[in-house]
Design a protein around this motif. Structure first.
Motif, PDB file in Angstrom:
ATOM      1  N   GLU A  29      26.680  49.095  35.917  1.00 30.74           N
ATOM      2  CA  GLU A  29      25.900  50.243  36.761  1.00 30.74           C
ATOM      3  C   GLU A  29      26.494  49.960  38.029  1.00 30.74           C
ATOM      4  N   LEU A  33      25.871  46.751  47.620  1.00 28.62           N
ATOM      5  CA  LEU A  33      25.149  45.447  47.668  1.00 28.62           C
ATOM      6  C   LEU A  33      25.184  45.062  49.071  1.00 28.62           C
ATOM      7  N   SER A  37      20.323  41.717  50.304  1.00 26.97           N
ATOM      8  CA  SER A  37      20.020  42.047  48.976  1.00 26.97           C
ATOM      9  C   SER A  37      19.642  40.734  48.196  1.00 26.97           C
ATOM     10  N   LEU A  39      19.515  38.891  44.758  1.00 26.91           N
ATOM     11  CA  LEU A  39      20.215  39.208  43.429  1.00 26.91           C
ATOM     12  C   LEU A  39      19.644  37.988  42.269  1.00 26.91           C
ATOM     13  N   GLU A  40      19.211  37.087  42.891  1.00 29.99           N
ATOM     14  CA  GLU A  40      18.481  35.947  42.202  1.00 29.99           C
ATOM     15  C   GLU A  40      17.547  35.375  42.821  1.00 29.99           C
ATOM     16  N   ASN A  48      18.891  40.757  35.716  1.00 29.23           N
ATOM     17  CA  ASN A  48      20.387  41.474  35.986  1.00 29.23           C
ATOM     18  C   ASN A  48      21.102  40.306  36.481  1.00 29.23           C
ATOM     19  N   TYR A  50      25.044  40.159  38.492  1.00 30.86           N
ATOM     20  CA  TYR A  50      26.087  41.086  39.328  1.00 30.86           C
ATOM     21  C   TYR A  50      27.422  40.578  39.239  1.00 30.86           C
ATOM     22  N   LYS A 105      25.990  46.106  38.295  1.00 28.46           N
ATOM     23  CA  LYS A 105      24.608  45.304  37.603  1.00 28.46           C
ATOM     24  C   LYS A 105      24.944  45.381  36.325  1.00 28.46           C
TER      25      LYS A 105
END
Length: 239
Positions: A29, A33, A37, A39-40, A48, A50, A105
């Motif tokens: 997707e 970014l 943001s 991400l983990e 998800n 990245y 993603k």
């Protein structure tokens, strides 16, 4: 998403064969970014992963009391989700964007299933995890033995490898977190590199003027992890 129509900038996607790429591309997707943001999250199941096409993400370990220290970076050479590649569900560290960009993603269960299905994909991604370990090892050595200006030179080179142009957009406060020092220390280190004509620095940006000079300034703390990436992934990380 039709992978025959796409030209990827991400080095892992480019290194995959058509069969391996076909396992992932239909599930990618595209998204922007933005900073900062997340991400983990540490100690939280990863839903998800990245895959970055541009921009830069920072992998940060958190000390008791909230102090952060960067232990790795991810750009267009790689992806997040090392724990998923290794068969786990969560990471001990936090990963967030420090330079805005874009990428893809991918649901973590899709990645897990693809790694189980394709030995070639598993081998490539495990090799990438090994390059992350090499990067972390270099970071530990630099933090333990290099002067701050040498560590800063190394870090700027690593960012330069993963971004376009010669301008890096970061505040001194952000640099302090990345290097695990006080802001005043970052300012002194920047002035030292500026005085040698290696960079030009303002409050929110750093312009690299002399890459070769930065490599010399790093005094051997830069290069080993980059060579490991070239050896294992088969592409050149350094410029």
């Amino acid at each position: 998403m039709d992978h025959q129509q796409l030209i990827f900038r991400n080095e892992l996607l480019r290194a995959m064969g058509p069969q391996e790429r076909a396992l992932l591309v239909p599930h990618l997707e595209p998204l922007d970014l933005e900073v900062p943001s997340v991400l983990e999250l540490e100690d939280t199941p990863i839903s998800n992963v990245y895959i970055l096409e541009s921009g830069l993400a920072s992998i940060v370990a958190r000390f008791p009391g909230g102090r952060d220290l960067e232990v790795g970076i991810v750009g267009r050479e790689g992806m997040t989700g090392a724990a998923v590649i290794l068969g786990g569900e969560q990471s001990a560290n936090r990963t967030f964007m420090q330079i805005s960009g874009h990428g893809f993603k991918l649901p973590a269960p899709v990645l897990s299933a693809a790694v189980e299905e394709s030995r070639a994909l598993r081998s490539l991604l495990l090799a990438y995890v090994q390059t992350l370990l090499a990067q972390t090892t270099s970071t530990v050595l630099a933090n333990g033995h290099a002067k701050l200006e040498e560590r800063l030179a190394r870090w700027l080179l690593m960012v330069h490898d993963r971004t376009d142009g010669t301008t890096i957009w970061l505040t001194h406060e952000f640099l302090a977190v990345m290097l695990g020092v006080r802001r005043a220390g970052v300012t002194v280190a920047l002035h030292l590199l500026e005085g040698k004509g290696l960079i030009r620095s303002t409050r929110r940006q750093i312009v690299i003027l002399n890459r070769r000079g930065l490599i010399e300034e790093a005094h051997g703390s830069y290069g080993a992890a980059e060579e490991e990436y070239r050896r294992l992934i088969g592409t050149q990380l350094t410029r």
